[in-house]
Design a protein around this motif. Structure first.
Motif, PDB file in Angstrom:
ATOM      1  N   CYS A  71       6.805  25.830 -34.925  1.00  0.00           N
ATOM      2  CA  CYS A  71       5.677  26.638 -34.440  1.00  0.00           C
ATOM      3  C   CYS A  71       4.691  26.684 -35.590  1.00  0.00           C
ATOM      4  CB  CYS A  71       6.134  28.044 -34.063  1.00  0.00           C
ATOM      5  SG  CYS A  71       4.774  29.102 -33.569  1.00  0.00           S
ATOM      6  N   SER A  92      -0.541  35.941 -30.638  1.00  0.00           N
ATOM      7  CA  SER A  92       0.816  35.489 -30.347  1.00  0.00           C
ATOM      8  C   SER A  92       0.797  34.288 -29.422  1.00  0.00           C
ATOM      9  CB  SER A  92       1.633  36.629 -29.719  1.00  0.00           C
ATOM     10  OG  SER A  92       1.115  36.966 -28.454  1.00  0.00           O
ATOM     11  N   GLN A 140       8.622  34.346 -28.463  1.00  0.00           N
ATOM     12  CA  GLN A 140       7.255  34.749 -28.778  1.00  0.00           C
ATOM     13  C   GLN A 140       7.082  34.724 -30.290  1.00  0.00           C
ATOM     14  OE1 GLN A 140       6.040  38.897 -28.182  1.00  0.00           O
ATOM     15  NE2 GLN A 140       4.129  38.141 -27.294  1.00  0.00           N
ATOM     16  N   ALA A 141       6.032  34.053 -30.754  1.00  0.00           N
ATOM     17  CA  ALA A 141       5.688  34.031 -32.180  1.00  0.00           C
ATOM     18  C   ALA A 141       4.441  34.884 -32.361  1.00  0.00           C
ATOM     19  CB  ALA A 141       5.422  32.605 -32.644  1.00  0.00           C
ATOM     20  N   LYS A 142       4.469  35.797 -33.341  1.00  0.00           N
ATOM     21  CA  LYS A 142       3.323  36.649 -33.628  1.00  0.00           C
ATOM     22  C   LYS A 142       2.878  36.408 -35.060  1.00  0.00           C
ATOM     23  CE  LYS A 142       4.479  40.490 -30.560  1.00  0.00           C
ATOM     24  NZ  LYS A 142       4.681  41.947 -30.499  1.00  0.00           N
ATOM     25  N   ASP A 143       1.569  36.264 -35.254  1.00  0.00           N
ATOM     26  CA  ASP A 143       1.082  36.139 -36.620  1.00  0.00           C
ATOM     27  C   ASP A 143       0.719  37.515 -37.163  1.00  0.00           C
ATOM     28  OD1 ASP A 143      -1.387  36.664 -35.461  1.00  0.00           O
ATOM     29  OD2 ASP A 143      -2.199  34.681 -35.817  1.00  0.00           O
ATOM     30  N   TRP A 190      12.005  28.103 -36.105  1.00  0.00           N
ATOM     31  CA  TRP A 190      12.876  29.174 -35.637  1.00  0.00           C
ATOM     32  C   TRP A 190      14.263  28.597 -35.410  1.00  0.00           C
ATOM     33  CZ3 TRP A 190      15.109  28.089 -31.021  1.00  0.00           C
ATOM     34  CH2 TRP A 190      14.444  27.230 -30.157  1.00  0.00           C
ATOM     35  N   PRO A 200      -0.546  31.442 -32.727  1.00  0.00           N
ATOM     36  CA  PRO A 200       0.530  30.500 -33.036  1.00  0.00           C
ATOM     37  C   PRO A 200       0.781  29.592 -31.834  1.00  0.00           C
ATOM     38  CG  PRO A 200       1.191  32.760 -33.532  1.00  0.00           C
ATOM     39  CD  PRO A 200      -0.113  32.830 -32.803  1.00  0.00           C
ATOM     40  N   THR A 230       3.767  31.957 -26.818  1.00  0.00           N
ATOM     41  CA  THR A 230       5.115  31.962 -26.253  1.00  0.00           C
ATOM     42  C   THR A 230       5.512  30.575 -25.781  1.00  0.00           C
ATOM     43  OG1 THR A 230       4.318  32.518 -24.035  1.00  0.00           O
ATOM     44  CG2 THR A 230       4.960  34.358 -25.457  1.00  0.00           C
TER      45      THR A 230
END
Length: 171
Positions: free
Chosen positions: A103, A142, A130-133, A108, A77, A144
């Motif tokens: 993102c 991820s 932090q974005a995690k797929d 968000w 991401p 950040t």
């Protein structure tokens, strides 16, 4: 219609023919010449024709087909733009929204979690997002980013003199 006598020649036309996809002109087998990336191109439309090697005439109607590239999780991401900043008044209620950043296609919203943010004690905070797929599961990637959150002043403190006596100034 191939009689296996060497007279049949297979020809490939369309998107990526000759560069991404090649055909064995004797067998008709199609191969790729380089890795495919769904983020670059998600499908290719090709036409294969069996022709007579001597006359170049088609031996049967051409076959049209679509190759759809399947996605694999090869890109983390990414937060678009940046650096990011947001403002919120000091002493804002819990849950006050600060702002959002894109993102990919997911946005968000950042909200306050405590009620007593005091600008006179600390006027800004650095928040790491932090974005995690893949829902954060094993194998997911991820990305950040950092958001600088600045507190704006609210008139919550009376004025105070730093000295009890001041010299008289005449102008």
């Amino acid at each position: 219609m191939d009689r296996k006598d060497g007279r049949t020649k297979y020809v490939l036309r369309g998107e990526g023919a000759g560069s991404v996809f090649v055909i064995d002109e004797k067998t008709g087998n199609i191969h790729i010449t380089k890795p495919l990336d769904r983020e670059e191109k998600d499908e290719y439309r090709l036409i294969a024709t069996a022709t007579d090697r001597q006359t170049e005439h088609a031996l049967e109607p051409s076959s049209q087909f679509i190759i759809r590239v399947q996605d694999i999780n090869d890109n983390p991401p990414v937060f678009d733009g940046g650096p990011y900043s947001a403002t919120v008044p000091e002493m804002a209620n819990i849950g006050t929204a600060l702002g959002g950043v894109a993102c990919g296609v997911v946005g968000w919203t950042l909200r306050t979690a405590v009620p007593d943010l005091d600008r006179e004690s600390q006027d800004q905070f650095l928040v790491v997002l932090q974005a995690k797929d893949m829902g954060g599961h094993l194998g997911g990637l991820s990305g950040t980013t950092t958001v600088t959150v600045r507190l704006t002043d609210v008139n919550d403190n009376p004025p105070r003199f730093t000295q009890s006596k001041w010299p008289l100034i005449t102008i």
